[in-house]
Design an enzyme around this catalytic site. Sequence first.
Site, short mmCIF file in Angstrom:
data_model
loop_
_atom_site.label_atom_id
_atom_site.label_comp_id
_atom_site.label_asym_id
_atom_site.label_seq_id
_atom_site.Cartn_x
_atom_site.Cartn_y
_atom_site.Cartn_z
N CYS A 77 0.87 -1.18 0.00
CA CYS A 77 0.00 0.00 0.00
C CYS A 77 0.89 1.22 0.00
CB CYS A 77 -0.91 -0.03 1.22
SG CYS A 77 -1.78 1.51 1.55
N VAL A 128 -6.49 1.90 6.27
CA VAL A 128 -5.07 1.88 6.63
C VAL A 128 -4.38 2.96 5.81
CG1 VAL A 128 -4.91 -0.52 7.36
CG2 VAL A 128 -4.70 0.02 4.92
#
Length: 211
Positions: A19, A59
Site C-alpha cells: 500500500c 489503513v
Amino acid sequence: MAASPRIRNALTLFSASDCVVCHRVRLVLAAKGVSYELVNVDPANPPEDLLDLNPYHSVPTLVDRDLVLYAASVVSEYLDERYPHPPLMPVDPLSRARLRLAMLRLELEWVPHVQAIQNGSKVQAEAGRKRLKELLLGALPLFKASKFFLNSEMSLADCAVAPIIWRLPSLGVVLPKEAKLIEDYGQRIFRNPGFLRSMTNEEKQLRELPA
C-alpha cells in the site's frame, strides 16, 4: 468491543502489505528509528480491532496508547512532532507550507493513479499509467531543484514520493531517458538502510533491491 490491551500498550501501526500510503508512514517510522508493532491488514477483511478503532476501517491507522490516528498525512505529521529527531520538516513556515502543498498534490493527483493501476480495470490501469507518467514528467523541475524533493534534506515529502518511485517498474510506468534524474533521486533514498526497514516482504519483491 474495545481494542486489545496489547494494542493499547504499544505504538501500533495497522498497515497493508503493499500500500503506497502505508509505505509512506512506515518510511517515516524507519527514518525516525522508532520501534512499533506492525499489524498486517487485508483491506478487504479488516481485523476487529481496526473496525473498533477507525470508523473508516482504513489503513494506515496508528495507535499510540489512547490516541488513534488515520490518514497518512495526519499520521506522518504527528510522528514528526512526536519524535522530533531527525526532523522531517523545514523550520521556516514558508518551506513547510510549500512541502505541505506538494504532499497534498501527491495525495490528490498521484496516489489515485497508483491505486487505479493496482486495483482498477484494464482501462482504468492504462489511463492511470498514462497520467502518472505525465505527472512525473511535469514534476521534473522539482526533482532538479534540490537533492531531495523541494528540500536540501530528506523530509516528509520524500517519504510520500519515494514509495511511488519504488513501485514504478511494477506499475508498468516506464520513464524516458530525460527523466533519469527521477530514478537517480529514488536510488539515493532506496540505498538508505531506513528504506529497506520500511518495506514489507511483498514490497521488496516489486523491484531489484539496490546494491
